[in-house]
Design an enzyme around this catalytic site. Structure first.
Site, PDB file in Angstrom:
ATOM      1  N   ALA A  94       0.935  -1.182  -0.120  1.00  0.00           N
ATOM      2  CA  ALA A  94      -0.140   0.080  -0.027  1.00  0.00           C
ATOM      3  C   ALA A  94       0.896   1.296   0.086  1.00  0.00           C
ATOM      4  O   ALA A  94       0.326   2.356  -0.062  1.00  0.00           O
ATOM      5  CB  ALA A  94      -0.945   0.133   1.142  1.00  0.00           C
TER       6      ALA A  94
ATOM      7  N   GLY B  29     -10.546   8.913  11.395  1.00  0.00           N
ATOM      8  CA  GLY B  29     -11.382   7.802  11.841  1.00  0.00           C
ATOM      9  C   GLY B  29     -11.433   6.494  11.167  1.00  0.00           C
ATOM     10  O   GLY B  29     -12.281   5.675  11.662  1.00  0.00           O
TER      11      GLY B  29
ATOM     12  N   ASN C 123      -1.622  -5.209  -4.970  1.00  0.00           N
ATOM     13  CA  ASN C 123      -0.814  -4.102  -5.628  1.00  0.00           C
ATOM     14  C   ASN C 123       0.699  -4.350  -5.491  1.00  0.00           C
ATOM     15  O   ASN C 123       1.135  -3.929  -4.509  1.00  0.00           O
ATOM     16  CB  ASN C 123      -1.263  -2.940  -4.998  1.00  0.00           C
TER      17      ASN C 123
ATOM     18  N   SER D 265      -1.529  -4.439 -15.560  1.00  0.00           N
ATOM     19  CA  SER D 265      -1.034  -3.208 -16.589  1.00  0.00           C
ATOM     20  C   SER D 265      -1.699  -3.582 -17.912  1.00  0.00           C
ATOM     21  O   SER D 265      -1.934  -4.730 -18.487  1.00  0.00           O
ATOM     22  CB  SER D 265       0.526  -3.550 -16.663  1.00  0.00           C
TER      23      SER D 265
ATOM     24  N   TYR E 119       7.989  -8.706 -18.638  1.00  0.00           N
ATOM     25  CA  TYR E 119       7.000  -7.958 -17.866  1.00  0.00           C
ATOM     26  C   TYR E 119       5.480  -8.190 -18.488  1.00  0.00           C
ATOM     27  O   TYR E 119       4.736  -8.549 -17.465  1.00  0.00           O
ATOM     28  CB  TYR E 119       7.304  -6.221 -17.998  1.00  0.00           C
ATOM     29  N   ALA E 120       5.268  -8.202 -19.683  1.00  0.00           N
ATOM     30  CA  ALA E 120       3.775  -8.276 -20.130  1.00  0.00           C
ATOM     31  C   ALA E 120       3.277  -9.770 -19.851  1.00  0.00           C
ATOM     32  O   ALA E 120       2.128 -10.004 -19.682  1.00  0.00           O
ATOM     33  CB  ALA E 120       4.032  -7.966 -21.782  1.00  0.00           C
ATOM     34  N   ALA E 121       4.067 -10.645 -20.032  1.00  0.00           N
ATOM     35  CA  ALA E 121       3.883 -12.080 -19.866  1.00  0.00           C
ATOM     36  C   ALA E 121       3.437 -12.295 -18.342  1.00  0.00           C
ATOM     37  O   ALA E 121       2.440 -12.798 -17.863  1.00  0.00           O
ATOM     38  CB  ALA E 121       4.979 -12.956 -20.034  1.00  0.00           C
TER      39      ALA E 121
ATOM     40  N   ILE F 260      -0.045   6.042 -15.354  1.00  0.00           N
ATOM     41  CA  ILE F 260      -0.692   6.747 -14.046  1.00  0.00           C
ATOM     42  C   ILE F 260       0.514   7.440 -13.551  1.00  0.00           C
ATOM     43  O   ILE F 260       1.802   7.025 -13.451  1.00  0.00           O
ATOM     44  CB  ILE F 260      -1.090   5.712 -13.326  1.00  0.00           C
TER      45      ILE F 260
END
Length: 253
Positions: free
Chosen positions: A19, A59, A96, A148, A162-164, A195
């Site tokens: 996070a 809160g 994430n 992605s 990376y795409a794989a 982003i």
């Protein structure tokens, strides 16, 4: 935070992995704004993120779970079990976590060890978190994997490996959606394009290329990406399962 908006996640417990990276802080704020109680994992070699105290002041009940940077499947299992043991069963999981390395497949200097780390975190660790969390998830739960857009359209040299890894998560989530759909649990992927939070250290030339490549001719914001995740976590998305939502400004159009 807008305290007048409907608290669609009141009474729900959400785990957000990593996070403190990428769109993680914006996602934590978005789910907290909808009333969720948060459990977050953060790097153990870094100080506690500023947004944690910010959310507590507003809160939000939030529990922090430090993890090593070189996380593996066993660490993922321990993390999820520790979270569930602390907060009880989960209602929402946001996965994430990623490593991104860029080498062309014919590069003689390609670092096989780095690519193995990329695969271990992007695929094995992510899948382990999902599989372990689902076992301790309430029925009608939500699983959202942050992916992605290169899973669909690579567009740049050096990203084959990376795409794989990103495509593997899409396939896994589609299969998992069938497995847990009868429990009312949905499993979806939010695929990110250009982003701002992911490109903070990018050189100017890369930023210009990213902006030119999408239909909106700008970078997306972490808040816009988090809004898609918050929607998929909400009751309004109860019949969206095994889906891919592109937050890419039209890059894949």
């Amino acid at each position: 935070m807008d305290h007048d908006r409907a608290k669609l996640l009141t009474g729900k417990i959400a785990l957000i992995t990593s996070a403190d990276t990428g769109i993680g802080p914006a996602t934590a704020r978005a789910l907290a704004a909808d009333g969720a109680e948060l459990a977050i994992s953060v790097r153990s070699d870094r100080p506690e993120p500023d947004f944690v105290e910010e959310l507590r002041r507003n809160g939000t009940k939030i529990s922090v779970f430090p993890i090593p940077s070189a996380i593996n499947s066993e660490e993922c299992i321990r993390l999820v079990r520790r979270v569930i043991g602390t907060v009880g069963k989960l209602d929402v999981l946001v996965v994430n976590c990623e490593r991104k390395f860029q080498w062309q497949v014919d590069d003689l200097d390609l670092d096989e060890d780095a690519l193995e780390v990329q695969f271990a975190i992007n695929v094995r660790a992510a899948i382990t978190v999902i599989r372990t969390a689902i076992k301790g998830m309430n029925d009608q739960g939500r699983v959202i994997a942050v992916g992605s857009i290169v899973a669909d359209r690579v567009g740049t040299p050096g990203l084959a490996d990376y795409a794989a890894t990103r495509a593997a998560i899409v396939a896994f989530c589609k299969g998992a959606a069938h497995d847990v759909g009868p429990r009312g649990i949905t499993v979806n992927v939010v695929q990110l394009g250009a982003i701002d939070a992911l490109l903070m250290d990018a050189p100017a030339a890369q930023l210009e290329a990213e902006i030119a490549a999408n239909a909106m001719k700008r970078l997306g914001t972490a808040q816009e990406a988090a809004a898609a995740i918050a929607f998929l976590a909400s009751p309004a998305a109860s019949f969206i399962n095994g889906a891919i939502i592109d937050v890419d400004g039209g890059y894949n159009a």
